[in-house]
Write an enzyme that holds these catalytic residues in place. Sequence first.
Site, short mmCIF file in Angstrom:
data_model
loop_
_atom_site.label_atom_id
_atom_site.label_comp_id
_atom_site.label_asym_id
_atom_site.label_seq_id
_atom_site.Cartn_x
_atom_site.Cartn_y
_atom_site.Cartn_z
N ASN A 9 -7.08 91.10 1.81
CA ASN A 9 -6.35 90.22 2.70
C ASN A 9 -4.91 90.14 2.20
O ASN A 9 -4.64 89.48 1.20
CB ASN A 9 -7.02 88.83 2.70
CG ASN A 9 -6.25 87.81 3.49
OD1 ASN A 9 -5.31 88.15 4.22
ND2 ASN A 9 -6.64 86.55 3.35
N LYS A 11 -2.37 88.78 3.52
CA LYS A 11 -1.67 87.53 3.88
C LYS A 11 -0.26 87.85 4.38
O LYS A 11 -0.06 88.89 5.00
CB LYS A 11 -1.68 86.56 2.69
CG LYS A 11 -3.11 86.36 2.16
CD LYS A 11 -3.24 85.24 1.18
CE LYS A 11 -4.69 85.15 0.71
NZ LYS A 11 -4.92 84.05 -0.22
N GLU A 167 -15.41 81.53 0.16
CA GLU A 167 -14.17 81.42 -0.60
C GLU A 167 -13.94 79.96 -0.96
O GLU A 167 -13.38 79.20 -0.14
CB GLU A 167 -12.99 81.92 0.23
CG GLU A 167 -13.11 83.37 0.64
CD GLU A 167 -11.75 84.00 0.89
OE1 GLU A 167 -11.45 85.00 0.23
OE2 GLU A 167 -10.99 83.45 1.70
N SER A 213 -9.57 84.63 -6.33
CA SER A 213 -9.14 85.12 -7.64
C SER A 213 -10.02 86.22 -8.22
O SER A 213 -10.25 86.29 -9.43
CB SER A 213 -9.00 83.96 -8.64
OG SER A 213 -8.03 83.03 -8.17
P1 PGA Z 1 -6.96 85.47 -3.94
O1 PGA Z 1 -7.17 85.21 -2.37
O2 PGA Z 1 -7.77 86.69 -4.28
O3 PGA Z 1 -5.49 85.68 -4.10
O4 PGA Z 1 -7.46 84.24 -4.64
C1 PGA Z 1 -8.41 85.40 -1.76
C2 PGA Z 1 -8.31 85.09 -0.29
O5 PGA Z 1 -7.59 84.16 0.07
O6 PGA Z 1 -8.94 85.77 0.54
#
Ligand code: PGA
Length: 252
Positions: A9, A11, A167, A213
């Site tokens: 993802n 973002k 999540e 994470s």
């Molecule tokens: P992250 O995000 O791996 O940076 O914690 C995971 C997500 O939001 O899908």
Amino acid sequence: MRTKIVAGNWKMHKTLPETITLINELKSIIKTDNKVEVIIAPSFVNLSKAVLLLHDFPISVAAQNMHFADYGAYTGEVSADMLNTIGVNTVILGHSERRAYFNETDDILQQKAEKAYEKGMLNIFCVGEKLEDRTAGKHFEIVKNQLKNALFNLPKQAYKKIVIAYEPVWAIGTGQTATPEQAQEMHKFIRETMAKKYGYDLADSVRILYGGSVKPTNAKEIFSKPDVDGGLIGGASLKAKDFNAIIEAAKS
Ligand code: PGA
């Protein structure tokens, strides 16, 4: 046997030139096989380019969101048909950032999940509790309600195209991941909740990803848990080397 999925993802990261660079890096190092499905979700504006670049490579392209209406006066929104017709047949729905910053409610998500089903899209549906919910011991209840309110109106056959992503909000982008045991406990609970509603065969076939994470250093242990079928990766999906290492961890 559930094939694992590793989904990135992205973002609101990566401009068009950066998207091209990262996809080319991924193509040069990722060795796909039938043990793991790889998905990336770049920004809307870069989806077409991503699809073109990946036409000869087995990484699918996903959108990070979509609207529930077919079309209309919804400034700034994107429909399922707009995605499908550019070759994007997967969508992430209900990400906690959409819930928190863009007021996506269970009711809205139910409509989006119905639209994804109607339009034949693979729906990576995110659930997860906030820190205060976990501290108060309400995490199972919260996750159960998120599933129930948004997905449990759908018929059984819809689940051929649904992947759940657990999540925990407190683990997203914080560097604090759930322990493999915490992930397994919730994934098992999600599978049991699905089983109660739809039966064991269906629950056993649905893939449940962990997100929050995930890094090259912790991926293998998390993915080794019996009810964890891969991961939804944020930060670590923005670096080809790290994302590839996570994909490799899913193969072992
Ligand atoms: P992250 O995000 O791996 O940076 O914690 C995971 C997500 O939001 O899908």
